[in-house]
Design a protein around this motif. Structure first.
Motif, short mmCIF file in Angstrom:
data_model
loop_
_atom_site.label_atom_id
_atom_site.label_comp_id
_atom_site.label_asym_id
_atom_site.label_seq_id
_atom_site.Cartn_x
_atom_site.Cartn_y
_atom_site.Cartn_z
N MET A 26 0.81 -1.22 0.00
CA MET A 26 0.00 0.00 0.00
C MET A 26 0.85 1.27 0.00
SD MET A 26 -3.26 -0.58 -0.07
CE MET A 26 -3.94 0.95 0.59
N GLN A 27 2.13 1.16 0.33
CA GLN A 27 2.98 2.34 0.50
C GLN A 27 3.10 3.19 -0.77
OE1 GLN A 27 3.79 3.25 3.57
NE2 GLN A 27 2.69 1.38 4.14
N PRO A 28 3.35 2.59 -1.96
CA PRO A 28 3.45 3.44 -3.16
C PRO A 28 2.16 4.20 -3.44
CG PRO A 28 4.36 1.26 -3.58
CD PRO A 28 3.67 1.19 -2.26
N PHE A 29 1.00 3.53 -3.28
CA PHE A 29 -0.28 4.20 -3.51
C PHE A 29 -0.48 5.35 -2.53
CE2 PHE A 29 -4.76 4.52 -2.15
CZ PHE A 29 -5.31 5.02 -3.32
N LEU A 30 -0.23 5.09 -1.23
CA LEU A 30 -0.41 6.13 -0.21
C LEU A 30 0.56 7.28 -0.42
CD1 LEU A 30 -0.90 3.87 2.95
CD2 LEU A 30 -2.65 5.19 1.76
N PHE A 31 1.79 6.96 -0.82
CA PHE A 31 2.78 7.99 -1.11
C PHE A 31 2.30 8.89 -2.25
CE2 PHE A 31 6.35 9.55 -3.60
CZ PHE A 31 7.11 10.20 -2.64
N GLY A 32 1.84 8.25 -3.35
CA GLY A 32 1.38 9.01 -4.50
C GLY A 32 0.17 9.87 -4.19
N LEU A 35 1.24 12.78 -1.79
CA LEU A 35 2.04 13.77 -2.53
C LEU A 35 1.16 14.59 -3.47
CD1 LEU A 35 4.84 14.91 -3.16
CD2 LEU A 35 5.08 13.13 -4.91
N SER A 36 0.20 13.93 -4.13
CA SER A 36 -0.70 14.64 -5.05
C SER A 36 -1.55 15.67 -4.30
CB SER A 36 -1.60 13.64 -5.78
OG SER A 36 -0.85 12.73 -6.53
N MET A 37 -2.13 15.25 -3.17
CA MET A 37 -2.95 16.16 -2.37
C MET A 37 -2.12 17.32 -1.84
SD MET A 37 -5.29 13.40 -0.28
CE MET A 37 -6.24 14.64 0.57
N TYR A 38 -0.89 17.03 -1.45
CA TYR A 38 -0.01 18.07 -0.92
C TYR A 38 0.32 19.11 -1.99
CZ TYR A 38 4.12 20.23 1.20
OH TYR A 38 5.03 21.13 1.71
N LEU A 39 0.66 18.64 -3.19
CA LEU A 39 1.01 19.56 -4.27
C LEU A 39 -0.19 20.39 -4.71
CD1 LEU A 39 3.34 17.29 -6.46
CD2 LEU A 39 4.00 19.15 -4.92
N ILE A 40 -1.38 19.77 -4.76
CA ILE A 40 -2.60 20.52 -5.11
C ILE A 40 -2.86 21.61 -4.07
CG2 ILE A 40 -5.12 20.35 -5.32
CD1 ILE A 40 -4.69 17.53 -6.47
N SER A 78 2.05 21.60 5.37
CA SER A 78 3.49 21.37 5.32
C SER A 78 4.05 20.91 6.66
CB SER A 78 4.22 22.66 4.89
OG SER A 78 3.82 23.05 3.59
N THR A 79 3.33 21.15 7.73
CA THR A 79 3.76 20.71 9.06
C THR A 79 3.64 19.20 9.21
OG1 THR A 79 3.09 22.82 10.05
CG2 THR A 79 3.33 20.96 11.55
N THR A 80 2.65 18.60 8.52
CA THR A 80 2.36 17.18 8.75
C THR A 80 2.75 16.27 7.59
OG1 THR A 80 0.10 17.52 7.92
CG2 THR A 80 0.45 17.72 10.31
N VAL A 81 2.41 16.63 6.36
CA VAL A 81 2.53 15.70 5.24
C VAL A 81 3.98 15.30 4.91
CG1 VAL A 81 2.05 15.33 2.78
CG2 VAL A 81 0.34 16.41 4.25
N PRO A 82 4.93 16.24 4.76
CA PRO A 82 6.29 15.82 4.38
C PRO A 82 6.91 14.82 5.36
CG PRO A 82 6.05 18.18 4.08
CD PRO A 82 4.82 17.71 4.82
#
Length: 314
Positions: A26-32, A35-40, A78-82
């Motif tokens: 599940m890690q690649p899916f959760l990472f993607g 990351l997508s939500m963070y960039l948006i 940015s405090t939590t996601v990275p």
């Protein structure tokens, strides 16, 4: 097992964030997805700040506070996601994350309250709006909200330093959520709980009460407007803010209610995703799609940028 220092109990040097799932597949899916939500979230809120800054028609109190809210959304995410992507966090990093998470969460509360007051003045006292919401007052309200947030988040994070922790260093969350960290402590947590609930009342309940009082007066004034067109115009000025308030407080309350109703941290984790990742991501869309001024401003800004880019390639 990590090396432990014996000092007034057991002091853990780092914590392990379990995140959403421990399954490797599940890690690649959760990472993607993360990351997508963070960039948006980042680019969406930066786009709002950019449009408001460049368009002089939007240099008004409401949009001044909106730029602050967008900046706060960027910082909160940015405090939590990275850090969520690395799993391991040091003890000092955990306390720092708690501090900044509470700070920017509190700042959201303060700004939403200030914006509710701005909409109250705009609807209930339209003739005096410019004189009441003058630049000096707006600046003081913005600075005051930041000052309250900076100082108000200190007690909640600093009281963690007095705790001794058990050998269990696993946090069933994707960031150092204060209640989850306190659960790992072996020492007495009464003072921490008192501080947390007191801060929740002062920094959460009081601002929400202010928002509800402002909107009760605002809706009362709207109902007294005789024409349907006037009512719609007055309500449309509050619609985007009201939707953001409902989303932020609804998901925030969901975290506390779910954690109180169930000993499992899974429901709390899912509710936290809503107000730490989903809400900041949706705010730019809510204000750009439901707000005519923002859409017009974006059109003006893009019309200036596109010809410049075309000329640069000509």
């Amino acid at each position: 097992m990590e090396h432990m220092e014996q000092r007034n109990g057991t002091q853990i040097s780092e914590f392990l964030l379990l995140g959403f799932s421990e399954e490797p597949g599940m890690q690649p899916f959760l990472f993607g997805l993360s990351l997508s939500m963070y960039l948006i979230t980042i680019f969406g809120n930066l786009f709002i700040i950019w449009a408001i800054t460049l368009d002089s028609h939007l240099h008004t109190p409401m949009y001044f506070f909106l730029t602050n809210l967008s900046f706060s959304d960027i910082c909160l995410t940015s405090t939590t996601v990275p850090k969520m992507l690395s799993k391991v966090i040091t003890f000092a990093g955990c306390i720092s994350q708690i501090y900044f998470f509470v700070l920017f969460g509190c700042q959201e509360n303060m700004l939403l309250t200030v914006m509710a007051y701005d909409r109250f003045v705009a609807v209930c006292h339209p003739l005096h709006y410019v004189s009441i919401m003058n630049p000096r007052l707006c600046l003081l309200m913005a600075l005051g909200s930041w000052l309250i947030s900076v100082l108000g988040s200190l007690p909640e994070s600093m009281t963690i330093l007095r705790l001794s922790f058990c050998t269990n260093r696993e946090i069933p969350h994707f960031f150092c959520d204060l209640p989850e960290v306190v659960k790992l402590a072996c020492s007495d947590t009464l003072i921490n709980n008192i501080v947390v609930y007191s801060a929740a009342i002062v920094l959460g309940v009081f601002p929400l009460t202010g928002i509800l009082l402002s909107y009760s007066q605002t809706f009362s004034s709207i109902l007294r407007i005789s024409s349907a067109e006037g009512k719609y115009k007055a309500f449309s000025t509050c619609g985007s803010h009201l939707l953001v308030v409902s989303l932020f407080y609804g998901t925030g309350l969901g975290v506390y209610l779910s954690s109180a109703a169930s000993p499992s941290s899974r429901m709390s984790l899912m509710a936290s995703v809503m107000y730490t990742m989903v809400t900041p991501m949706l705010n730019p869309f809510i204000y750009s799609l439901r707000n005519r001024d923002i859409k017009v401003a974006l059109g003006r800004v893009l019309s200036k940028v596109v010809p410049l880019s075309e000329r640069s390639f000509a």
